[in-house]
Write a protein that holds these residues in place. Structure first.
Motif, PDB file in Angstrom:
ATOM      1  N   VAL A   6       0.869  -1.168   0.000  1.00  0.00           N
ATOM      2  CA  VAL A   6       0.000   0.000   0.000  1.00  0.00           C
ATOM      3  C   VAL A   6       0.903   1.214   0.000  1.00  0.00           C
ATOM      4  CG1 VAL A   6      -1.817   1.266   1.188  1.00  0.00           C
ATOM      5  CG2 VAL A   6      -1.743  -1.223   1.361  1.00  0.00           C
ATOM      6  N   VAL A   7       0.675   2.097  -0.969  1.00  0.00           N
ATOM      7  CA  VAL A   7       1.472   3.311  -1.100  1.00  0.00           C
ATOM      8  C   VAL A   7       0.545   4.503  -0.871  1.00  0.00           C
ATOM      9  CG1 VAL A   7       2.897   4.687  -2.657  1.00  0.00           C
ATOM     10  CG2 VAL A   7       2.997   2.190  -2.761  1.00  0.00           C
ATOM     11  N   GLU A   8       0.934   5.369   0.042  1.00  0.00           N
ATOM     12  CA  GLU A   8       0.168   6.574   0.346  1.00  0.00           C
ATOM     13  C   GLU A   8       0.648   7.701  -0.565  1.00  0.00           C
ATOM     14  OE1 GLU A   8      -0.605   8.556   4.581  1.00  0.00           O
ATOM     15  OE2 GLU A   8       1.485   8.700   3.924  1.00  0.00           O
ATOM     16  N   VAL A  24       4.629   3.872   3.245  1.00  0.00           N
ATOM     17  CA  VAL A  24       4.411   2.633   2.487  1.00  0.00           C
ATOM     18  C   VAL A  24       4.309   1.466   3.465  1.00  0.00           C
ATOM     19  CG1 VAL A  24       5.401   1.068   0.768  1.00  0.00           C
ATOM     20  CG2 VAL A  24       5.727   3.541   0.532  1.00  0.00           C
ATOM     21  N   TRP A  25       3.429   0.527   3.160  1.00  0.00           N
ATOM     22  CA  TRP A  25       3.329  -0.723   3.909  1.00  0.00           C
ATOM     23  C   TRP A  25       3.379  -1.842   2.883  1.00  0.00           C
ATOM     24  CZ3 TRP A  25      -0.375  -4.573   3.349  1.00  0.00           C
ATOM     25  CH2 TRP A  25      -0.361  -5.576   4.307  1.00  0.00           C
ATOM     26  N   GLY A  26       4.132  -2.891   3.168  1.00  0.00           N
ATOM     27  CA  GLY A  26       4.192  -4.018   2.256  1.00  0.00           C
ATOM     28  C   GLY A  26       4.523  -5.306   2.987  1.00  0.00           C
ATOM     29  N   VAL A  27       3.959  -6.391   2.501  1.00  0.00           N
ATOM     30  CA  VAL A  27       4.254  -7.715   3.035  1.00  0.00           C
ATOM     31  C   VAL A  27       4.539  -8.654   1.870  1.00  0.00           C
ATOM     32  CG1 VAL A  27       2.954  -7.510   5.191  1.00  0.00           C
ATOM     33  CG2 VAL A  27       1.782  -8.296   3.137  1.00  0.00           C
ATOM     34  N   ALA A  28       5.328  -9.668   2.151  1.00  0.00           N
ATOM     35  CA  ALA A  28       5.678 -10.643   1.119  1.00  0.00           C
ATOM     36  C   ALA A  28       5.666 -12.044   1.703  1.00  0.00           C
ATOM     37  CB  ALA A  28       7.047 -10.344   0.534  1.00  0.00           C
ATOM     38  N   PHE A  64      -4.667   4.732   8.013  1.00  0.00           N
ATOM     39  CA  PHE A  64      -5.187   5.450   6.860  1.00  0.00           C
ATOM     40  C   PHE A  64      -5.721   6.806   7.305  1.00  0.00           C
ATOM     41  CE2 PHE A  64      -5.770   0.938   5.596  1.00  0.00           C
ATOM     42  CZ  PHE A  64      -4.910   0.945   4.511  1.00  0.00           C
ATOM     43  N   ALA A  65      -5.580   7.823   6.454  1.00  0.00           N
ATOM     44  CA  ALA A  65      -6.047   9.173   6.757  1.00  0.00           C
ATOM     45  C   ALA A  65      -7.070   9.611   5.708  1.00  0.00           C
ATOM     46  CB  ALA A  65      -4.871  10.152   6.778  1.00  0.00           C
ATOM     47  N   VAL A  66      -8.017  10.434   6.113  1.00  0.00           N
ATOM     48  CA  VAL A  66      -9.087  10.859   5.206  1.00  0.00           C
ATOM     49  C   VAL A  66      -8.588  11.764   4.084  1.00  0.00           C
ATOM     50  CG1 VAL A  66     -10.923  10.608   6.907  1.00  0.00           C
ATOM     51  CG2 VAL A  66      -9.764  12.788   6.686  1.00  0.00           C
ATOM     52  N   ASP A  67      -7.477  12.431   4.265  1.00  0.00           N
ATOM     53  CA  ASP A  67      -6.995  13.372   3.249  1.00  0.00           C
ATOM     54  C   ASP A  67      -5.913  12.780   2.349  1.00  0.00           C
ATOM     55  OD1 ASP A  67      -5.132  13.219   5.292  1.00  0.00           O
ATOM     56  OD2 ASP A  67      -4.593  15.341   5.186  1.00  0.00           O
ATOM     57  N   ARG A  68      -5.869  11.479   2.258  1.00  0.00           N
ATOM     58  CA  ARG A  68      -4.855  10.817   1.432  1.00  0.00           C
ATOM     59  C   ARG A  68      -5.518   9.875   0.421  1.00  0.00           C
ATOM     60  NH1 ARG A  68      -2.107  14.122   3.943  1.00  0.00           N
ATOM     61  NH2 ARG A  68      -0.367  13.632   5.305  1.00  0.00           N
ATOM     62  N   THR A  90      -9.673   6.016  -1.578  1.00  0.00           N
ATOM     63  CA  THR A  90      -9.631   6.925  -0.442  1.00  0.00           C
ATOM     64  C   THR A  90     -10.552   6.323   0.614  1.00  0.00           C
ATOM     65  OG1 THR A  90     -11.525   8.238  -1.162  1.00  0.00           O
ATOM     66  CG2 THR A  90      -9.343   8.950  -1.943  1.00  0.00           C
ATOM     67  N   LEU A  91     -10.468   6.810   1.825  1.00  0.00           N
ATOM     68  CA  LEU A  91     -11.393   6.332   2.854  1.00  0.00           C
ATOM     69  C   LEU A  91     -12.828   6.667   2.468  1.00  0.00           C
ATOM     70  CD1 LEU A  91      -9.557   6.996   6.233  1.00  0.00           C
ATOM     71  CD2 LEU A  91      -9.881   4.840   5.023  1.00  0.00           C
TER      72      LEU A  91
END
Length: 128
Positions: A6-8, A24-28, A64-68, A90-91
């Motif tokens: 997930v890329v913001e 950024v969040w990522g899993v593998a 997560f943020a509402v403005d992203r 977006t949210l």
């Protein structure tokens, strides 16, 4: 599936049209386990047996943020499994969903939209 990220993205300023990459969040699934495929994942939580992938210190996406705006990427190393996939949200997009709906792109590179789970399954099957 071998990885999810997930890329913001955020707008540089209120009047700007350009955006910058935020956290950024990522899993593998390292190494990929074909005997234990995963079909559903909760974003920002690492599934059992998977590894959290960090790109740089201090840039881990934890909420997560509402403005992203966010881009979710699913990738695979299995060439028979189809192409990598991406969808932006977006949210507000997610909050607009009714019960039984998902946010997805009906085909690669199309604009994401609300659709029923059945519509999603049909589009997903057609793209593989």
């Amino acid at each position: 599936m071998s990885g999810i990220s997930v890329v913001e993205t955020m707008t540089a300023s209120a009047s700007a049209t350009s955006s910058t990459i935020g956290n950024v969040w990522g899993v593998a699934d390292v190494p990929p386990r074909a005997d234990e495929p995963i079909s559903q994942i909760r974003l920002l939580e690492t599934p059992p047996g998977w590894e959290l992938q960090t790109t740089k210190p201090g840039s881990l996406l934890t909420a997560f943020a509402v403005d992203r705006t966010y881009s979710v990427w699913a990738d695979t190393t299995d060439k028979n499994a189809g192409n990598d996939a991406m969808v932006e949200f977006t949210l507000g997009d997610l909050r607009s969903l009714s019960d039984g709906e998902v946010w997805a792109a009906p085909e690669p590179f199309a604009q994401p939209q609300a659709m029923t789970r059945e519509e999603f399954r049909r589009h997903a099957a057609a793209s593989c």
